[in-house]
Enzyme design. Sequence first.
Site, PDB file in Angstrom:
ATOM      1  N   LYS A   1      -3.732  -0.353  -8.344  1.00 29.37           N
ATOM      2  CA  LYS A   1      -3.730  -1.812  -8.495  1.00 29.37           C
ATOM      3  C   LYS A   1      -4.354  -2.263  -9.810  1.00 29.37           C
ATOM      4  O   LYS A   1      -5.404  -1.741 -10.208  1.00 29.37           O
ATOM      5  CB  LYS A   1      -4.483  -2.417  -7.292  1.00 29.37           C
ATOM      6  CG  LYS A   1      -4.573  -3.924  -7.266  1.00 29.37           C
ATOM      7  CD  LYS A   1      -3.238  -4.617  -7.418  1.00 29.37           C
ATOM      8  CE  LYS A   1      -2.189  -4.155  -6.417  1.00 29.37           C
ATOM      9  NZ  LYS A   1      -0.814  -4.610  -6.764  1.00 29.37           N
TER      10      LYS A   1
ATOM     11  N   GLY B   1       0.869  -1.183   0.000  1.00 33.54           N
ATOM     12  CA  GLY B   1       0.000   0.000   0.000  1.00 33.54           C
ATOM     13  C   GLY B   1       0.902   1.227   0.000  1.00 33.54           C
ATOM     14  O   GLY B   1       1.809   1.325   0.847  1.00 33.54           O
ATOM     15  N   ALA B   2       0.660   2.140  -0.944  1.00 35.98           N
ATOM     16  CA  ALA B   2       1.609   3.232  -1.178  1.00 35.98           C
ATOM     17  C   ALA B   2       2.001   4.033   0.078  1.00 35.98           C
ATOM     18  O   ALA B   2       3.197   4.196   0.362  1.00 35.98           O
ATOM     19  CB  ALA B   2       1.069   4.142  -2.267  1.00 35.98           C
TER      20      ALA B   2
ATOM     21  N   ASP C   1      -1.353   4.645  -6.318  1.00 37.12           N
ATOM     22  CA  ASP C   1       0.082   4.479  -6.064  1.00 37.12           C
ATOM     23  C   ASP C   1       0.882   5.649  -6.595  1.00 37.12           C
ATOM     24  O   ASP C   1       1.987   5.928  -6.132  1.00 37.12           O
ATOM     25  CB  ASP C   1       0.581   3.171  -6.674  1.00 37.12           C
ATOM     26  CG  ASP C   1       0.164   2.026  -5.778  1.00 37.12           C
ATOM     27  OD1 ASP C   1      -1.011   1.633  -5.845  1.00 37.12           O
ATOM     28  OD2 ASP C   1       1.002   1.588  -4.964  1.00 37.12           O
TER      29      ASP C   1
ATOM     30  N   GLN D   1      -5.738  -8.681  -2.405  1.00 35.94           N
ATOM     31  CA  GLN D   1      -5.762  -7.677  -1.320  1.00 35.94           C
ATOM     32  C   GLN D   1      -7.192  -7.351  -0.889  1.00 35.94           C
ATOM     33  O   GLN D   1      -7.425  -6.993   0.264  1.00 35.94           O
ATOM     34  CB  GLN D   1      -5.073  -6.380  -1.778  1.00 35.94           C
ATOM     35  CG  GLN D   1      -3.576  -6.468  -1.924  1.00 35.94           C
ATOM     36  CD  GLN D   1      -3.154  -6.809  -3.344  1.00 35.94           C
ATOM     37  OE1 GLN D   1      -3.886  -7.450  -4.084  1.00 35.94           O
ATOM     38  NE2 GLN D   1      -1.970  -6.384  -3.736  1.00 35.94           N
TER      39      GLN D   1
HETATM   40  O1  MRU Z   1       0.602  -4.013  -4.542  1.00 33.73           O
HETATM   41  P1  MRU Z   1      -0.001  -3.252  -3.398  1.00 33.73           P
HETATM   42  O2  MRU Z   1      -0.843  -4.096  -2.499  1.00 33.73           O
HETATM   43  O3  MRU Z   1       1.031  -2.456  -2.647  1.00 33.73           O
HETATM   44  O4  MRU Z   1      -0.958  -2.225  -4.119  1.00 33.73           O
HETATM   45  C1  MRU Z   1      -1.710  -1.357  -3.326  1.00 33.73           C
HETATM   46  C2  MRU Z   1      -2.640  -0.511  -4.093  1.00 33.73           C
HETATM   47  O5  MRU Z   1      -2.709  -0.571  -5.307  1.00 33.73           O
HETATM   48  C3  MRU Z   1      -3.421   0.489  -3.310  1.00 33.73           C
HETATM   49  O6  MRU Z   1      -4.661   0.718  -3.894  1.00 33.73           O
HETATM   50  C4  MRU Z   1      -2.644   1.810  -3.272  1.00 33.73           C
HETATM   51  O7  MRU Z   1      -1.341   1.602  -2.845  1.00 33.73           O
HETATM   52  C5  MRU Z   1      -3.294   2.816  -2.408  1.00 33.73           C
HETATM   53  S1  MRU Z   1      -3.185   2.379  -0.729  1.00 33.73           S
HETATM   54  C6  MRU Z   1      -3.851   3.607   0.214  1.00 33.73           C
END
Ligand code: MRU
Length: 350
Positions: A247, A46-47, A236, A195
């Site tokens: 995602k 998650g970013a 992200d 996720q």
């Molecule tokens: O691969 P991940 O699980 O790190 O991807 C996460 C996402 O795509 C989330 O939607 C994004 O980071 C926003 S989190 C507040």
Amino acid sequence: MIKTLEWTADGVRFIDQTKLPTEEVYVTCRTYQEVAAAIRDMIVRGAPAIGVAAAMGVALGIQQSSAKDEQSLRREFDQISTVIGKTRPTAVNLFWAIRRMREKFDSLAGRPLPEIKTALVHEAQQMHLEDIAANKAMGRHGATLMPSSGGVLTHCNAGALATCGYGTALGVIRAAIESGKKIHVFADETRPFLQGARLTAWELTKDGIQTTVIADNMAGAMMRQGKIKAAVVGADRIAANGDVANKIGTYTVAVLAKEHGIPFYVAAPWSTVDMNTPSGDQIPIEQRSPKEVTHHGGKQMAPDGVRVENPAFDVTPNQYVTAIVTERGIARAPYAETLKELAGMATVTA
Ligand code: MRU
């Protein structure tokens, strides 16, 4: 509130997101290399959480340094940043966090090394607090956009687990529910890493928020049946023109939403907005192991040797985005102008 990550006397402690929802296990990373591995292996993901984890990793590496002078410490800083910077390429929060730590270091030039070390730990902890404050502010802004009742679709996990707490997209949903709105969340399972099914469903049901998990390919049917009134996702990286990397599968949701006349919202802290990237075309997209697609729960699902694509993220062009919710306020098209306006605003402090 779920403790996604925290600074402790022993190192950086994470809830192991690869084990959820069946096991709630915590791991403590005792070196910056272990923090880098935790980011790469998605123990933390998650970013915004990746950003703060990176800052804490830098702080940990510097704290443990045996450098005798500032120049050597600075060389170590570069080495640590390089290792952490290579973990995941898409979430700009990672690079934002490393840059902020570097700026802090620069501001302390000439100070005694113990003071620099302590200040960097404090900076990382401050970023942790600011992230939660930003999510709360995003929640206040975004709640006004949510329907007074009905289904809201989300994709991936942009919740407490993807941040230092409360969440971005799920923060908006939480704030809407706290303000009295009767929202039922539809959580896309989010193939291939799940996720949505594993993490979003876990944290929302833990909070008593009504949640229905759907396979990704069901979203269109749910929209057509009128079950979904709005979609809200995280990001992200948001380019200066409002294109959104999130995602894989987010683009599909956005296109479906537009076709059905459903608003599609993106909630993200300002640290996710990359004004140096003109459009989504320049956003690097992480490619992950084919095994995430060919295998599930340790079981092989596709034949040996078959070609596989596994981009972890896609880009949603800005014309599909109804509004971008940040802690600084809500931006709407034309994003090149509205994001520039928000860029000039003061940031939310903890
Ligand atoms: O691969 P991940 O699980 O790190 O991807 C996460 C996402 O795509 C989330 O939607 C994004 O980071 C926003 S989190 C507040």
